[in-house]
Design an enzyme around this catalytic site. Sequence first.
Site, PDB file in Angstrom:
ATOM      1  N   GLU A 158      -4.481  17.852  -9.736  1.00 35.00           N
ATOM      2  CA  GLU A 158      -5.117  18.346 -10.951  1.00 35.00           C
ATOM      3  C   GLU A 158      -6.640  18.316 -10.790  1.00 35.00           C
ATOM      4  OE1 GLU A 158      -3.197  17.063 -14.588  1.00 35.00           O
ATOM      5  OE2 GLU A 158      -4.996  17.536 -15.732  1.00 35.00           O
ATOM      6  N   HIS A 171      -1.046  19.269 -25.606  1.00 36.02           N
ATOM      7  CA  HIS A 171      -1.282  17.834 -25.497  1.00 36.02           C
ATOM      8  C   HIS A 171      -2.528  17.377 -26.250  1.00 36.02           C
ATOM      9  CE1 HIS A 171       1.955  18.042 -22.691  1.00 36.02           C
ATOM     10  NE2 HIS A 171       1.875  16.772 -22.395  1.00 36.02           N
ATOM     11  N   LYS A 202       2.753  11.995 -10.402  1.00 39.85           N
ATOM     12  CA  LYS A 202       1.867  11.213 -11.278  1.00 39.85           C
ATOM     13  C   LYS A 202       2.588   9.929 -11.654  1.00 39.85           C
ATOM     14  CE  LYS A 202      -1.012  14.663 -13.614  1.00 39.85           C
ATOM     15  NZ  LYS A 202      -1.322  15.337 -14.900  1.00 39.85           N
ATOM     16  N   LYS A 242       7.643  23.653 -12.133  1.00 35.49           N
ATOM     17  CA  LYS A 242       6.695  22.535 -11.990  1.00 35.49           C
ATOM     18  C   LYS A 242       6.282  22.388 -10.530  1.00 35.49           C
ATOM     19  CE  LYS A 242       4.810  18.390 -13.257  1.00 35.49           C
ATOM     20  NZ  LYS A 242       5.047  17.085 -13.805  1.00 35.49           N
ATOM     21  N   ARG A 264     -11.024  22.863 -11.583  1.00 33.44           N
ATOM     22  CA  ARG A 264     -10.239  24.094 -11.798  1.00 33.44           C
ATOM     23  C   ARG A 264      -9.885  24.293 -13.264  1.00 33.44           C
ATOM     24  NH1 ARG A 264      -5.447  25.010  -7.557  1.00 33.44           N
ATOM     25  NH2 ARG A 264      -4.946  26.548  -9.137  1.00 33.44           N
ATOM     26  N   HIS A 282       6.965  11.633 -27.518  1.00 34.68           N
ATOM     27  CA  HIS A 282       5.864  12.392 -26.929  1.00 34.68           C
ATOM     28  C   HIS A 282       6.102  13.912 -27.006  1.00 34.68           C
ATOM     29  CE1 HIS A 282       2.677  13.548 -24.266  1.00 34.68           C
ATOM     30  NE2 HIS A 282       3.547  14.090 -23.423  1.00 34.68           N
ATOM     31  N   ARG A 337       0.826  -1.230   0.000  1.00 36.80           N
ATOM     32  CA  ARG A 337       0.000   0.000   0.000  1.00 36.80           C
ATOM     33  C   ARG A 337       0.853   1.269   0.000  1.00 36.80           C
ATOM     34  NH1 ARG A 337      -2.556  -3.181   3.760  1.00 36.80           N
ATOM     35  NH2 ARG A 337      -4.452  -4.154   3.011  1.00 36.80           N
ATOM     36  N   ASN A 376      -1.090  20.801 -19.684  1.00 39.29           N
ATOM     37  CA  ASN A 376      -1.530  20.009 -20.849  1.00 39.29           C
ATOM     38  C   ASN A 376      -1.503  20.822 -22.143  1.00 39.29           C
ATOM     39  OD1 ASN A 376      -1.948  17.803 -19.229  1.00 39.29           O
ATOM     40  ND2 ASN A 376      -4.073  18.375 -18.765  1.00 39.29           N
ATOM     41  N   HIS A 423      -1.532  14.476 -28.448  1.00 38.81           N
ATOM     42  CA  HIS A 423      -2.016  13.099 -28.250  1.00 38.81           C
ATOM     43  C   HIS A 423      -2.654  12.556 -29.510  1.00 38.81           C
ATOM     44  CE1 HIS A 423      -2.157  13.298 -23.602  1.00 38.81           C
ATOM     45  NE2 HIS A 423      -1.113  12.624 -24.018  1.00 38.81           N
ATOM     46  N   GLU A 471       9.019  20.047 -23.966  1.00 40.01           N
ATOM     47  CA  GLU A 471       8.290  20.128 -22.690  1.00 40.01           C
ATOM     48  C   GLU A 471       8.774  21.346 -21.892  1.00 40.01           C
ATOM     49  OE1 GLU A 471       5.724  18.375 -21.762  1.00 40.01           O
ATOM     50  OE2 GLU A 471       5.808  16.436 -22.763  1.00 40.01           O
TER      51      GLU A 471
HETATM   52  P1  NAD Z   1      11.858   7.012 -21.933  1.00 37.67           P
HETATM   53  O1  NAD Z   1      11.773   6.786 -20.495  1.00 37.67           O
HETATM   54  O2  NAD Z   1      11.313   5.997 -22.849  1.00 37.67           O
HETATM   55  O3  NAD Z   1      13.394   7.292 -22.294  1.00 37.67           O
HETATM   56  C1  NAD Z   1      13.738   7.533 -23.630  1.00 37.67           C
HETATM   57  C2  NAD Z   1      14.885   6.635 -24.086  1.00 37.67           C
HETATM   58  O4  NAD Z   1      16.103   7.136 -23.545  1.00 37.67           O
HETATM   59  C3  NAD Z   1      14.776   5.198 -23.611  1.00 37.67           C
HETATM   60  O5  NAD Z   1      15.254   4.358 -24.639  1.00 37.67           O
HETATM   61  C4  NAD Z   1      15.731   5.145 -22.424  1.00 37.67           C
HETATM   62  O6  NAD Z   1      16.249   3.872 -22.172  1.00 37.67           O
HETATM   63  C5  NAD Z   1      16.808   6.087 -22.866  1.00 37.67           C
HETATM   64  N1  NAD Z   1      17.566   6.756 -21.817  1.00 37.67           N
HETATM   65  C6  NAD Z   1      17.116   7.198 -20.627  1.00 37.67           C
HETATM   66  N2  NAD Z   1      18.089   7.887 -20.010  1.00 37.67           N
HETATM   67  C7  NAD Z   1      19.175   7.854 -20.809  1.00 37.67           C
HETATM   68  C8  NAD Z   1      20.472   8.415 -20.729  1.00 37.67           C
HETATM   69  N3  NAD Z   1      20.828   9.200 -19.730  1.00 37.67           N
HETATM   70  N4  NAD Z   1      21.326   8.169 -21.743  1.00 37.67           N
HETATM   71  C9  NAD Z   1      20.958   7.411 -22.817  1.00 37.67           C
HETATM   72  N5  NAD Z   1      19.739   6.900 -22.952  1.00 37.67           N
HETATM   73  C10 NAD Z   1      18.845   7.119 -21.964  1.00 37.67           C
HETATM   74  O7  NAD Z   1      11.141   8.404 -22.353  1.00 37.67           O
HETATM   75  P2  NAD Z   1      10.941   9.790 -21.599  1.00 37.67           P
HETATM   76  O8  NAD Z   1      10.734  10.775 -22.661  1.00 37.67           O
HETATM   77  O9  NAD Z   1      11.956  10.014 -20.558  1.00 37.67           O
HETATM   78  O10 NAD Z   1       9.578   9.563 -20.820  1.00 37.67           O
HETATM   79  C11 NAD Z   1       8.368   9.408 -21.492  1.00 37.67           C
HETATM   80  C12 NAD Z   1       7.381   8.821 -20.514  1.00 37.67           C
HETATM   81  O11 NAD Z   1       7.216   9.715 -19.432  1.00 37.67           O
HETATM   82  C13 NAD Z   1       6.010   8.586 -21.103  1.00 37.67           C
HETATM   83  O12 NAD Z   1       5.545   7.323 -20.701  1.00 37.67           O
HETATM   84  C14 NAD Z   1       5.156   9.680 -20.487  1.00 37.67           C
HETATM   85  O13 NAD Z   1       3.810   9.296 -20.326  1.00 37.67           O
HETATM   86  C15 NAD Z   1       5.835   9.868 -19.161  1.00 37.67           C
HETATM   87  N6  NAD Z   1       5.643  11.189 -18.558  1.00 37.67           N
HETATM   88  C16 NAD Z   1       5.172  11.234 -17.300  1.00 37.67           C
HETATM   89  C17 NAD Z   1       4.963  12.458 -16.686  1.00 37.67           C
HETATM   90  C18 NAD Z   1       4.489  12.501 -15.269  1.00 37.67           C
HETATM   91  O14 NAD Z   1       4.129  13.576 -14.805  1.00 37.67           O
HETATM   92  N7  NAD Z   1       4.521  11.390 -14.565  1.00 37.67           N
HETATM   93  C19 NAD Z   1       5.272  13.644 -17.363  1.00 37.67           C
HETATM   94  C20 NAD Z   1       5.780  13.557 -18.658  1.00 37.67           C
HETATM   95  C21 NAD Z   1       5.976  12.309 -19.242  1.00 37.67           C
HETATM   96  N1  GLY Z   2       3.103  16.310 -16.925  1.00 37.93           N
HETATM   97  C1  GLY Z   2       1.923  16.980 -16.511  1.00 37.93           C
HETATM   98  C2  GLY Z   2       1.697  16.909 -15.057  1.00 37.93           C
HETATM   99  O1  GLY Z   2       2.522  16.428 -14.321  1.00 37.93           O
HETATM  100  O2  GLY Z   2       0.679  17.336 -14.601  1.00 37.93           O
END
Ligand code: NAD
Ligand code: GLY
Length: 381
Positions: A248, A265, A150, A238, A252, A282, A128, A262, A269, A192
């Site tokens: 979120e 987005h 998130k 942020k 609001r 993305h 949990r 967003n 999307h 971003e």
């Molecule tokens: P990712 O995690 O897929 O990383 C991109 C690529 O880079 C992968 O192949 C990874 O192995 C590689 N990589 C990571 N660090 C590295 C480094 N230092 N050197 C070399 N390669 C490296 O993609 P991302 O863009 O980091 O994340 C996208 C994800 O994040 C999506 O699933 C999205 O939904 C999520 N996201 C979440 C939030 C949130 O608020 N939780 C916000 C934005 C995005």
């Molecule tokens: N990436 C958008 C949020 O964290 O709300």
Amino acid sequence: MAETLRRVRVALGAGRGYDVRVGAGALDALGEVTRRAAGEDARRVAVVSNARVFKLYGARALASLRAQRFTVTRWLMPDGERFKTLRTAERALAFLAESEIERGDAVVALGGGVVGDLAGFAAALHLRGVAVVQVPTTLVAQVDASVGGKTAVNTPAGKNLVGVFHQPRAVLADTDTLATLRPRELTSGWCEAVKHGAVGDRELFERTKKFLEEGRDARDDGRRQRLADLVAAHCAFKAKIVAGDEREDSARADARSRRVLNFGHTVGHALEAATRYGRFRHGEAVGYGMLAAAEISFRLGMLARTELESLGEAVRLAGRLPPADGLDPKLILRILRTDKKRRGGRARWVLLEGIGRARVVDGREVPASLVRAATAAALRR
Ligand code: NAD
Ligand code: GLY
């Protein structure tokens, strides 16, 4: 060796909150940061990463944790968005159970947003909820995903549709790790970052643009420090939004609500869905999405042409986006309509009144013909 780390506080009210530490070489402080976050009684740490990241940074992470007397186990999830699923989360949960992670222990998420979201999700469910320390290694994860709590997995119905809020106990961003990213991952992250400034902070927008204008290839130590300062400034932005609207709140729609993040987005999307998540990273899709939303804002008479051009320039500086002009704006519109239905018929656009000033607008105020024309214009860029 880690320099002095920048500290950003995510203040969540009622005494809750956590620190984001940012710096070049910060990874060597992982043990110390985790010890402080988990407490003196914590005995075990379970590291979740993937093979690509672990090969580059795993040994340093483990050495730093072991220097703090943690018993460390590790599990490498497969690399890629398509593995951010319930099935992978189940494997992560099995790993946490096998590692005998107890309530007072911690999970460390070492990787990009995929690893961070999945490990955070598993940490929220195990017993949990156990502590998670986010160690983001992509720009997307450092400026965005690791801060704010998130966590989610994708399902056949769509992206991030199953998840929980689980704030990390600490975040540690080593900006030197960005040096090994593939260029498209940097572009995605800079998009971003541009978004942050565009929706809420003109000064941050200009500063990000200036940094990008200097060129990615400059490798002097001053630039290394400026990069760490800039990433910390984005985390602070942020953190401020998250502190004001942690979950979120769907009621609001003001300019400081988490919803403004967003921006870009809606069309973003739709672009990802139209290309079955195969063409765009993305952030790249968000790049186009921001151009479309800004174009809509301009055509509605909300945004000055000079501001629209400034946003276009910032997206251009973020990096080359994969071509999108072959995509049919009608298909994008159809996807937008399907999305709208799924959300009870009330689409809301995050638009701009100026750089640094977002406004959430009811979808009924944005005619479909205008969306189509603006999207077509944005995709031609
Ligand atoms: P990712 O995690 O897929 O990383 C991109 C690529 O880079 C992968 O192949 C990874 O192995 C590689 N990589 C990571 N660090 C590295 C480094 N230092 N050197 C070399 N390669 C490296 O993609 P991302 O863009 O980091 O994340 C996208 C994800 O994040 C999506 O699933 C999205 O939904 C999520 N996201 C979440 C939030 C949130 O608020 N939780 C916000 C934005 C995005
Ligand atoms: N990436 C958008 C949020 O964290 O709300």
